[in-house]
Design a protein around this motif. Sequence first.
Motif, PDB file in Angstrom:
ATOM      1  N   GLN A   1      -8.934  -8.103   2.952  1.00  0.00           N
ATOM      2  CA  GLN A   1      -9.461  -6.897   3.568  1.00  0.00           C
ATOM      3  C   GLN A   1     -10.645  -7.262   4.460  1.00  0.00           C
ATOM      4  O   GLN A   1     -11.502  -8.065   4.083  1.00  0.00           O
TER       5      GLN A   1
ATOM      6  N   GLN B   1       0.836  -1.206   0.000  1.00  0.00           N
ATOM      7  CA  GLN B   1       0.000   0.000   0.000  1.00  0.00           C
ATOM      8  C   GLN B   1       0.867   1.251   0.000  1.00  0.00           C
ATOM      9  O   GLN B   1       0.623   2.204  -0.752  1.00  0.00           O
TER      10      GLN B   1
ATOM     11  N   HIS C   1      -6.755   1.562  -1.386  1.00  0.00           N
ATOM     12  CA  HIS C   1      -7.415   0.367  -0.878  1.00  0.00           C
ATOM     13  C   HIS C   1      -7.029  -0.806  -1.780  1.00  0.00           C
ATOM     14  O   HIS C   1      -7.241  -0.754  -2.998  1.00  0.00           O
TER      15      HIS C   1
ATOM     16  N   GLY D   1     -11.315   3.838  -1.415  1.00  0.00           N
ATOM     17  CA  GLY D   1     -12.058   2.840  -0.655  1.00  0.00           C
ATOM     18  C   GLY D   1     -12.448   1.658  -1.501  1.00  0.00           C
ATOM     19  O   GLY D   1     -12.100   1.581  -2.700  1.00  0.00           O
ATOM     20  N   PRO D   2     -13.187   0.700  -0.924  1.00  0.00           N
ATOM     21  CA  PRO D   2     -13.527  -0.541  -1.638  1.00  0.00           C
ATOM     22  C   PRO D   2     -14.271  -0.330  -2.949  1.00  0.00           C
ATOM     23  O   PRO D   2     -14.179  -1.161  -3.852  1.00  0.00           O
TER      24      PRO D   2
ATOM     25  N   TYR E   1     -11.198  -0.504   7.792  1.00  0.00           N
ATOM     26  CA  TYR E   1     -10.746  -1.533   6.863  1.00  0.00           C
ATOM     27  C   TYR E   1      -9.255  -1.808   7.068  1.00  0.00           C
ATOM     28  O   TYR E   1      -8.447  -0.882   7.205  1.00  0.00           O
ATOM     29  N   GLN E   2      -8.900  -3.099   7.084  1.00  0.00           N
ATOM     30  CA  GLN E   2      -7.500  -3.478   7.188  1.00  0.00           C
ATOM     31  C   GLN E   2      -7.331  -4.904   6.681  1.00  0.00           C
ATOM     32  O   GLN E   2      -8.223  -5.748   6.836  1.00  0.00           O
TER      33      GLN E   2
END
Length: 421
Positions: free
Chosen positions: A341, A171, A186, A205-206, A318-319
């Motif tokens: 994720q 990342q 993400h 983001g997703p 989120y991780q």
Amino acid sequence: MKLTVVGGGSTYTPELVDGFARLRDTLPVEELVLVDPAAGRLELVGGLARRIFARQGHPGRIVTTSDLDRGVEGADAVLLQLRVGGQAAREQDETWPLECGCVGQETTGAGGLAKALRTVPVVLDIAERVRRTNPDAWIIDFTNPVGIVTRALLKAGHKAVGLCNVAIGLQRKFAARLGVMPAEVHLDHVGLNHLTWETGVRLGGPSGADVLPKLLADHGDTIAADLRLPRPVLDRLGVVPSYYLRYYYAHDEVVRELSTKPSRAAEVAAMERQLLDMYADPALDEKPALLARRGGAFYSEAAVDLAASLLGDGGSAYQVVNTLNQGTLPFLPADAVIEVQAAVSRQGATPLPVPAVDPLYAGLMANVTAYEDLALDAALRGGRDRVFKALLAHPLIGQYEYAEALTDRLIAHNREHLAWA
């Protein structure tokens, strides 16, 4: 908030402490306990840890102890970063498999199995002692092989989440190449621990736009060089595999390389001696630059983020973590531990939905999951036949002559750590 680090005498620890100091607003640690049976190392590391906190104005208290029960009592979370047998055992894991023409590596193949056999019983004993003193504590496992160790913890009913720094490292690298902040990136990260692929890189983001094709087009040569894989392989796959996939995609080439140079364990052991000499300097009050070569890059940020989500009241974040599959990847058992994720909160980690996985990756995941089933069985119940079956199942081995020879070597080199041998 009280956090305990088991294996706190590791030369990794100042990286973790630096993260706790810098990110104290994210994770307000009042007491940090470093637990390690190696009292000499522990005092060196603990002294530097206190100086790091002082330099950065952190008000928390740092305690060092060799008493595990005392160290974990009242802890909100316990981080595991231990190495059973130390670098000497790692040196063996990386060398004797090469005698059979197989990769020698500490987390995968025969060496990875040896480490799992040594580690799982020790980790389960620690976890039981945590549960007796504080059953509500979360266990964050950074101890390799993370997938197998986390699966052992979850199978035994512990509140556990596994953590690896591969995803956060990618990342950070992708963010730098895209010219954005890391929080904006993400990853569509899918697989098992040390067997993962980035199938998408999304901004925001997703549901953000997937910029992986552009990333590969503009920076493919650099990414391929980092992974030590040919650029055409990345172009044909259209994904970014973790660097551990090189052990599978270029097995024989890696074996030739490893057979002609000093082991990584020997390099790390020399580096650790240097680091401990540095840690002994009372004037040192920050992590030294040499520590970046030791490994574990961005481990502190990942650990802080995970602990903050598990212990905080801010909802889900989120991780990428290691947690139960529970149908996320339908081609794997529900109790398999996958690395994806997840939405992480005080309730634990819930994997995000994953699009259909290409059979090229799904097949290898299924194969390695079957190996991990057998490896965990061998770690829990022992026995030469169970070790042999696990080795035979591993895609980096897979031939009975290799499995027989590796079984003999594994037991011979690890007898002192195997209660059943």
